[in-house]
Design a protein around this motif. Structure first.
Motif, PDB file in Angstrom:
ATOM      1  N   ARG A  52       0.793  -1.215   0.000  1.00  0.00           N
ATOM      2  CA  ARG A  52       0.000   0.000   0.000  1.00  0.00           C
ATOM      3  C   ARG A  52       0.823   1.261   0.000  1.00  0.00           C
ATOM      4  O   ARG A  52       1.992   1.272   0.369  1.00  0.00           O
ATOM      5  CB  ARG A  52      -0.929   0.015   1.208  1.00  0.00           C
ATOM      6  N   PHE A  95       0.490   5.512   1.223  1.00  0.00           N
ATOM      7  CA  PHE A  95      -0.175   6.281   2.261  1.00  0.00           C
ATOM      8  C   PHE A  95      -0.583   7.644   1.734  1.00  0.00           C
ATOM      9  O   PHE A  95       0.107   8.262   0.931  1.00  0.00           O
ATOM     10  CB  PHE A  95       0.732   6.465   3.476  1.00  0.00           C
ATOM     11  N   LEU A 126       1.918  10.122   2.703  1.00  0.00           N
ATOM     12  CA  LEU A 126       3.257   9.635   2.378  1.00  0.00           C
ATOM     13  C   LEU A 126       3.984   8.966   3.534  1.00  0.00           C
ATOM     14  O   LEU A 126       4.176   9.545   4.585  1.00  0.00           O
ATOM     15  CB  LEU A 126       4.156  10.769   1.843  1.00  0.00           C
ATOM     16  N   GLY A 127       4.374   7.727   3.292  1.00  0.00           N
ATOM     17  CA  GLY A 127       5.081   7.000   4.334  1.00  0.00           C
ATOM     18  C   GLY A 127       6.524   6.739   3.964  1.00  0.00           C
ATOM     19  O   GLY A 127       7.080   5.711   4.317  1.00  0.00           O
ATOM     20  N   PHE A 170      10.580   7.079   4.007  1.00  0.00           N
ATOM     21  CA  PHE A 170      11.555   7.261   5.077  1.00  0.00           C
ATOM     22  C   PHE A 170      12.487   8.400   4.702  1.00  0.00           C
ATOM     23  O   PHE A 170      13.222   8.335   3.718  1.00  0.00           O
ATOM     24  CB  PHE A 170      12.334   5.959   5.295  1.00  0.00           C
ATOM     25  N   SER A 171      12.429   9.456   5.518  1.00  0.00           N
ATOM     26  CA  SER A 171      13.099  10.677   5.104  1.00  0.00           C
ATOM     27  C   SER A 171      14.608  10.620   5.221  1.00  0.00           C
ATOM     28  O   SER A 171      15.310  11.393   4.609  1.00  0.00           O
ATOM     29  CB  SER A 171      12.567  11.864   5.916  1.00  0.00           C
ATOM     30  N   ASP A 172      15.124   9.700   6.029  1.00  0.00           N
ATOM     31  CA  ASP A 172      16.576   9.623   6.164  1.00  0.00           C
ATOM     32  C   ASP A 172      17.207   8.762   5.089  1.00  0.00           C
ATOM     33  O   ASP A 172      18.399   8.499   5.135  1.00  0.00           O
ATOM     34  CB  ASP A 172      16.938   9.028   7.534  1.00  0.00           C
ATOM     35  N   MET A 173      16.405   8.298   4.159  1.00  0.00           N
ATOM     36  CA  MET A 173      16.960   7.385   3.161  1.00  0.00           C
ATOM     37  C   MET A 173      16.815   7.950   1.763  1.00  0.00           C
ATOM     38  O   MET A 173      15.949   8.761   1.481  1.00  0.00           O
ATOM     39  CB  MET A 173      16.200   6.059   3.212  1.00  0.00           C
ATOM     40  N   LEU A 195      13.621  -1.145   0.452  1.00  0.00           N
ATOM     41  CA  LEU A 195      12.792  -1.588   1.569  1.00  0.00           C
ATOM     42  C   LEU A 195      11.533  -2.260   1.080  1.00  0.00           C
ATOM     43  O   LEU A 195      11.011  -3.166   1.715  1.00  0.00           O
ATOM     44  CB  LEU A 195      12.426  -0.414   2.460  1.00  0.00           C
ATOM     45  N   THR A 212      13.538  14.418   0.692  1.00  0.00           N
ATOM     46  CA  THR A 212      13.258  15.800   1.033  1.00  0.00           C
ATOM     47  C   THR A 212      13.541  16.754  -0.117  1.00  0.00           C
ATOM     48  O   THR A 212      13.038  17.873  -0.150  1.00  0.00           O
ATOM     49  CB  THR A 212      14.092  16.256   2.245  1.00  0.00           C
ATOM     50  N   ARG A 225       7.609   2.021  -4.545  1.00  0.00           N
ATOM     51  CA  ARG A 225       7.972   1.179  -3.412  1.00  0.00           C
ATOM     52  C   ARG A 225       6.942   0.082  -3.190  1.00  0.00           C
ATOM     53  O   ARG A 225       7.294  -1.063  -2.913  1.00  0.00           O
ATOM     54  CB  ARG A 225       8.122   2.027  -2.151  1.00  0.00           C
TER      55      ARG A 225
END
Lengths: 266, 295, 363
Positions: free
Chosen positions: A84, A86, A89-90, A92-95, A103, A152, A166
């Motif tokens: 799914r 979101f 937005l789900g 991952f901001s550090d990646m 992932l 970002t 994803r």
């Protein structure tokens, strides 16, 4: 009669005094695109959350390709074949984008603590394979040149496409898209709609989507369920549903809405 | 029987103090979801300022002490916390650890091994209550804790700011709609915690400590279990958690001859042991709420 | 066509590191060598904590697991004495079992730990340190109580390692191995899932990650690192005493990973460890330059360790506000701009994905 890829029956969810979903049922046949629509607060995202096992059901059941999946944990839903996106937005901001997509392939990998720490050949082979798959999916969705960036630095539209990519990397049985074109301008929205359609045609990927944008839904979906205040008020092919008086009334106006990009989310 | 009553009363006094300390943590946590590890050094600082000025006038010194810690708290909030707006609360919390280290190190160079009296009016006097002979200090600690706690809850329940505070900690958007900025709420929480710190520090310097010394800087940590047991977001929980922990600690210490299997000095770590037990059974604490998933 | 040997950072850097590790004892005197050894020992603990932190779990209880490792090693390796028990096992065996014991304790804690959010977990792990201290003081036959236990110099395969040089090589070798393991973990599938937990457990779950199990796994592995560090600490100091494993130690390890940079699990931790261990010694050595620092207990001024603590506190605040990526990221940035200036526009060094600076969100 083939088994629906996704069968939800009598979904009922109560949050305190509010009934968010009231005996909602529909089936999604393999390879079809099914849309769930309704005014703000109708409970559309809640449907998704019950399928992903993020919200427990008070009544009802969710079956995925004939197997019952409700009442378990989120990761078990994913393992069963639910992929799914979101609404908000789900990612991952550090990646980087590539890491986010990798992932998505997590479930299909096997390398555990020992295999990774020792860098066993099986782990290296697996990593290479997954990276290649990520590359392919990125190309399909059209984000290949974004792979090394962090999310970002991306535009909202690009982020939504990464989110879609994803979910695709999970090779899900059913793809759940939570407002995939929300907040996009008409051009981005058309591109995204086209991408979803071509993916559905090429992979035969059963898709369930929640949306506000009527045009998008009408052009894309094979069948539509309309919710209002948690209850189903219509269910069927788009042309039939859009003329249903109950549906028209629920929306208080014309079902065709070209200005959906400025609408607020639920 | 008299012994038990004595322990219960002492325990309640200590519990009240733990409750006040815990409240200091909870107020900031409620408003910002940050755990202020520098609270302990604020406690020490407040008590130290009072001790320094106490030869002039105890009550005047107390007022100055509260003023100093409130100002310091507001400065910390404005200069440090505010600049980290939007960052992960874990990072901000670690930053408070840094602040705590800075303040405690400064305190160590200033106070070192000294023991400073606070010259409080209740001193070493004993008082007789219900047939029990009790140091007056303990009674004062208990009474003041009750008064402060009750005042806080009245404020929370009935005042406009209190209502906003409660609202903001439940739902941030609603608070903003009420015209109360989240920044202001954060500042308010820190100011309250600062005031609580000095009051706690002064009380602690009379019971159980004989005065202001470096240990006061780390005592606040012992109250963290009380906050966690109560539920980190619950103000009543902080007080009740404090009482449970305080009474429990005194009872364990009082009856330690029966509890030798727990090891000598177990009462000192009792708070932490109890906390782990509670967390095993109820991770959200006694009055905490299980997180609701909203995707 | 290969005209020249192209050295990428993935060959030069490890080679340089190995060279430094081997040759350092010939460059430093005994005192500084011991300090460096200690830095690496604590660096192992820091790597463990950083690994755990990458999942968004903040543990203040690292000192507890170090104590488990240290005391287990003491009990296992030393023979029975006057009022202490011991098993007198060979050192490598004792080390392995000590590490496993620490990991097992991490496993025992995980039913509590993996159900707690970031800050309640910090408080819960805080409790472990105090409880551990209490147990250490009271479990006399095993721990030696308040006095602790003395340890014989470690013997490996017939050799007795009791001088600073051999201890350094032992610790350096062990550190290099576990650092490599950690690096590989973080750059692989497991590492990605750990970082996903930090990003949002909810979303990680929908990707199929079993959040509870991963968090618990991270906790266990991190505890094993702490246990190894504690055991080596006992080896290097020749004794294990309760005062070592206090809250200050936990906080120091935390400071190490924050200053070094939490985004780079291995490099950040080691940089931080070296910094934190070396600074007080540097201040002590050059106390003359700083009039307010007292070089010894009798002089006027603040002690070097207090001065160092003060610097750490300020540094933590500054780093978190200004450059959350830590010193490792600052150094990496500086290195890149220097390289760019030297080489013009050429191939920038090949850096694997996992080494990308994971700067926290600045929004």
């Amino acid at each position: 009669m083939s088994t629906p890829d996704l069968a939800v029956a009598d979904l009922t969810v109560r949050f305190g005094g509010v009934t968010a979903l009231d005996h909602v049922s529909f089936d999604v046949m393999p390879g079809r695109i099914h849309a769930v629509i309704g005014p703000n607060g109708a409970g559309k995202s809640t449907v998704f959350n019950t399928i992903s096992n993020l919200v427990p059901l008070d009544e009802g059941s969710v079956h995925l390709a004939g197997v019952r999946i409700d009442g378990r944990s989120a990761h078990e839903s994913a393992a069963a074949g639910v992929g799914r996106t979101f609404q908000n937005l789900g990612l991952f901001s550090d990646m980087t984008v590539e890491e986010n997509l990798l992932l998505g392939t997590y479930l299909r990998g096997r390398a555990g603590w020992l295999a990774c720490a020792l860098r066993l050949p099986s782990a290296t082979r697996e990593a290479r394979r997954m990276r290649a798959e990520v590359s392919d999916v990125a190309a399909t969705v059209g984000i290949s040149d974004l792979l090394k960036q962090t999310q970002t630095s991306l535009s909202y539209g690009d982020r939504k496409r990464v989110e879609l990519a994803r979910a695709l990397c999970m090779r899900p049985t059913v793809l759940l898209l939570d407002e995939p074109v929300a907040g996009m301008n008409p051009l981005e929205s058309a591109t995204m709609t086209g991408t979803i359609r071509s993916i559905n045609e090429a992979l035969g990927l059963t898709t369930l989507l929640v949306e506000h944008d009527m045009n998008m839904v009408m052009s894309l979906a094979d069948t539509v369920t309309v919710l209002n205040f948690g209850r189903m008020i219509a269910d069927g092919p788009p042309d039939v549903v859009r003329k249903d008086p109950a549906v028209v009334e629920a929306y208080l106006g014309a079902p065709s809405d070209t200005d959906s990009s400025t609408k607020e989310h639920a | 029987m008299k012994e038990l009553a004595f322990f219960l009363l002492s325990g309640a006094a200590l519990g009240g103090l733990y409750g006040l300390l815990a409240l200091g943590f909870v107020v900031i946590y409620k408003a910002t979801h940050v755990l202020n590890f520098a609270h302990g050094s604020f406690v020490l600082l407040g008590a130290y300022v009072v001790a320094r000025f106490s030869s002039w006038s105890f009550w005047g010194a107390l007022a100055i002490g509260v003023l100093v810690t409130v100002v310091l708290a507001l400065l910390a909030e404005r200069l440090l916390i505010r600049t980290m707006a939007g960052r992960a609360v874990l990072s901000v919390t670690i930053m408070t650890v840094g602040l705590d280290i800075v303040l405690l190190t400064a305190a160590r160079t200033e106070i070192n091994t000294q023991l400073l009296p606070t010259r409080d009016p209740w001193g070493d006097k004993q008082v007789v209550l219900l047939g029990l002979v009790m140091p007056q200090a303990r009674l004062v600690a208990l009474l003041v804790s009750i008064v402060v706690a009750v005042s806080f809850f009245i404020w929370l329940r009935y005042s406009r700011w209190g209502l906003a505070f409660r609202a903001a900690t439940e739902k941030r958007e609603a608070a903003a709609l009420m015209g109360i900025g989240l920044g202001t709420l954060s500042a308010l929480a820190w100011a309250i915690a600062g005031a609580l710190a000095t009051v706690s520090g002064v009380l602690l310097a009379t019971y159980p400590y004989p005065g202001v010394n470096l240990d006061l800087g780390t005592i606040a940590l012992a109250a963290l279990p009380a906050a966690v047991i109560g539920g980190l977001e619950s103000a009543p929980g902080a007080i009740i958690g404090g009482l449970i922990v305080g009474i429990g600690q005194i009872l364990v210490q009082g009856y330690q001859e029966y509890l030798t299997w727990l090891g000598a000095g177990f009462h000192e770590v009792f708070t932490f042991g109890l906390m782990l037990l509670v967390l095993l059974v109820r991770p959200q604490g006694l009055f905490g709420q299980k997180e609701i998933v909203r995707a | 066509m290969r005209d020249q040997l192209r050295l990428s950072s993935s060959t030069v850097v490890p080679a340089a590191v190995v060279l430094i590790l081997v040759l350092l004892p010939f460059v430093l005197d005994d005192g500084w060598l011991t300090v460096s050894t200690l830095a690496l020992v604590l660096g192992i603990a820091a790597i463990g904590l950083s690994l755990l932190y990458s999942t968004g779990q903040l543990s203040l209880g690292h000192a507890f697991f170090m104590a488990i490792g240290g005391y287990s090693y003491g009990f296992l390796a030393a023979p029975s004495g006057e009022d202490v028990l011991g098993l007198g096992l060979p050192a490598p065996v004792a080390l392995v079992i000590a590490v496993a014991t620490a990991g097992f304790c991490g496993l025992l804690f995980s039913p509590i730990g993996s159900r707690l959010g970031g800050l309640p977990l910090a408080v819960a792990t805080l409790g472990l340190v105090f409880l551990g201290h209490h147990i250490a003081l009271n479990a006399g036959p095993v721990t030696g109580g308040a006095r602790g236990r003395l340890l014989e110099p470690i013997g490996l395969g017939g050799l007795v390692l009791d001088d600073s040089r051999s201890l350094w090589w032992l610790v350096a070798a062990v550190t290099a191995v576990v650092a490599l393991l950690a690096h590989r973990l973080m750059s692989g599938r497991v590492g990605l899932s750990l970082r996903a937990l930090h990003g949002g457990e909810l979303f990680a779950g929908t990707m199929g990650i079993d959040v509870r199990r991963r968090k618990a796994g991270a906790f266990v592995v991190s505890s094993m690192y702490a246990g190894l560090s504690g055991a080596l600490f006992s080896v290097v100091s020749g004794a294990v005493v309760p005062e070592t494993f206090d809250l200050t130690l936990s906080l120091n390890i935390l400071i190490m990973i924050v200053l070094g940079g939490t985004g780079l699990v291995v490099v950040g931790s080691l940089v931080g460890a070296v910094l934190i261990t070396v600074l007080p010694e540097l201040l002590r050595e050059y106390a003359g330059l700083f009039p307010f620092i007292a070089p010894d207990a009798l002089s006027e001024g603040i002690s070097p360790s207090s001065a160092a603590q003060f610097v750490y506190g300020v540094a933590v605040i500054a780093i978190l506000i200004a450059e959350p990526g830590g010193l490792a990221v600052l150094a990496q940035r500086a290195g890149r701009s220097v390289r760019r200036r030297l080489r013009g526009d050429e191939h920038d060094t090949v850096v694997p994905i996992a080494d990308h600076p994971l700067e926290r969100n600045h929004t």
